[in-house]
Design a protein around this motif. Structure first.
Motif, PDB file in Angstrom:
ATOM      1  N   THR A   1       0.836  -1.200   0.000  1.00 34.42           N
ATOM      2  CA  THR A   1       0.000   0.000   0.000  1.00 34.42           C
ATOM      3  C   THR A   1       0.868   1.246   0.000  1.00 34.42           C
ATOM      4  O   THR A   1       2.021   1.198   0.395  1.00 34.42           O
ATOM      5  CB  THR A   1      -0.895   0.034   1.254  1.00 34.42           C
ATOM      6  OG1 THR A   1      -0.077   0.080   2.420  1.00 34.42           O
ATOM      7  CG2 THR A   1      -1.816  -1.172   1.328  1.00 34.42           C
ATOM      8  N   ASN A   2       0.305   2.324  -0.445  1.00 30.67           N
ATOM      9  CA  ASN A   2       0.763   3.707  -0.443  1.00 30.67           C
ATOM     10  C   ASN A   2       1.348   4.100  -1.792  1.00 30.67           C
ATOM     11  O   ASN A   2       1.857   3.261  -2.541  1.00 30.67           O
ATOM     12  CB  ASN A   2       1.660   4.024   0.773  1.00 30.67           C
ATOM     13  CG  ASN A   2       3.141   3.840   0.587  1.00 30.67           C
ATOM     14  OD1 ASN A   2       3.727   4.423  -0.316  1.00 30.67           O
ATOM     15  ND2 ASN A   2       3.751   3.044   1.454  1.00 30.67           N
TER      16      ASN A   2
ATOM     17  N   PRO B   1       5.731   1.083  -6.230  1.00 30.78           N
ATOM     18  CA  PRO B   1       5.391   0.958  -7.658  1.00 30.78           C
ATOM     19  C   PRO B   1       4.015   0.302  -7.842  1.00 30.78           C
ATOM     20  O   PRO B   1       3.641  -0.620  -7.109  1.00 30.78           O
ATOM     21  CB  PRO B   1       6.502   0.072  -8.211  1.00 30.78           C
ATOM     22  CG  PRO B   1       7.656   0.292  -7.270  1.00 30.78           C
ATOM     23  CD  PRO B   1       7.035   0.497  -5.922  1.00 30.78           C
ATOM     24  N   GLU B   2       3.270   0.812  -8.817  1.00 37.12           N
ATOM     25  CA  GLU B   2       1.885   0.387  -9.054  1.00 37.12           C
ATOM     26  C   GLU B   2       1.731  -1.125  -9.217  1.00 37.12           C
ATOM     27  O   GLU B   2       0.724  -1.699  -8.811  1.00 37.12           O
ATOM     28  CB  GLU B   2       1.364   1.107 -10.308  1.00 37.12           C
ATOM     29  CG  GLU B   2      -0.130   1.122 -10.428  1.00 37.12           C
ATOM     30  CD  GLU B   2      -0.594   1.995 -11.575  1.00 37.12           C
ATOM     31  OE1 GLU B   2      -1.384   1.482 -12.383  1.00 37.12           O
ATOM     32  OE2 GLU B   2      -0.187   3.173 -11.657  1.00 37.12           O
ATOM     33  N   GLU B   3       2.725  -1.779  -9.779  1.00 35.43           N
ATOM     34  CA  GLU B   3       2.633  -3.233 -10.010  1.00 35.43           C
ATOM     35  C   GLU B   3       2.532  -4.037  -8.702  1.00 35.43           C
ATOM     36  O   GLU B   3       2.117  -5.187  -8.712  1.00 35.43           O
ATOM     37  CB  GLU B   3       3.836  -3.714 -10.824  1.00 35.43           C
ATOM     38  CG  GLU B   3       5.165  -3.557 -10.074  1.00 35.43           C
ATOM     39  CD  GLU B   3       6.377  -3.788 -10.937  1.00 35.43           C
ATOM     40  OE1 GLU B   3       6.754  -4.960 -11.132  1.00 35.43           O
ATOM     41  OE2 GLU B   3       6.935  -2.782 -11.424  1.00 35.43           O
TER      42      GLU B   3
END
Length: 191
Positions: A103-104, A108-110
């Protein structure tokens, strides 16, 4: 409350700004090019309007009270005559809290599973102080949310909802529709 001048507001690059904006100079506005502000809108001190890729649309005759925040990648729409009380948080993005991902926004989005979904606040909706509205929620016309409520599901028209999670507790009167008609009739020049 110190207000931004019309010139300051225009220089910030909002997508559109209507008449009579009353925007605090102590509020924070991010991605202004994705924020539409209608007529007769007031944003109080220490609010945060952080538009994501889908933007924020604020209609006419709207008040966003002190310390409130509108944040997320999904669209957030505040329809005419809606009222956001102090310390309300409206999220159109939300981390996955299950532990199945990180989280946060610094991760990185992945490695994350962030939910993005539009939030629609209908006409004549009032959201009580300290309430939280989660992604994907639609508050239909005339809904009233009691203070300190958590709204995770849509709410049907002219109901009063309260609690954690918010539940419908009674009906809301519709007298405000006649008051709106009178106000708009008074505001419209007659030829």
């Amino acid at each position: 409350m110190g207000l931004l001048t019309r010139e300051q507001i225009v220089s910030m690059g909002f997508a559109c700004v209507g008449e009579n904006p009353k925007l605090s100079d102590k509020a924070s506005y991010y991605n202004c090019e994705k924020i539409i502000i209608g007529n007769n809108v007031r944003v109080d001190d220490f609010c945060v309007l952080s538009a994501g890729s889908s933007g924020i649309e604020i209609g006419n005759y709207i008040h966003i009270a002190v310390y409130s925040s509108l944040i997320g990648a999904g669209k957030i729409k505040l329809s005419d005559f809606s009222n956001i009380s102090s310390r309300v948080a409206i999220y159109s993005s939300n981390d996955d809290y299950s532990g199945q991902s990180l989280t946060n926004p610094m991760v990185p989005e992945e490695f994350t599973r962030v939910e993005h979904a539009d939030v629609v606040i209908g006409r004549h909706v009032i959201v009580g102080s300290g309430s939280v509205i989660l992604p994907g929620v639609t508050l239909e016309e005339g809904v009233a949310i009691g203070a300190l409520s958590l709204v995770s599901k849509g709410c049907k028209a002219f109901g009063i909802y309260a609690g954690v999670p918010a539940k419908r507790i009674k009906e809301r009167k519709r007298d405000l529709l006649e008051a709106e008609r009178c106000l708009l009739q008074r505001s419209t020049p007659h030829n």
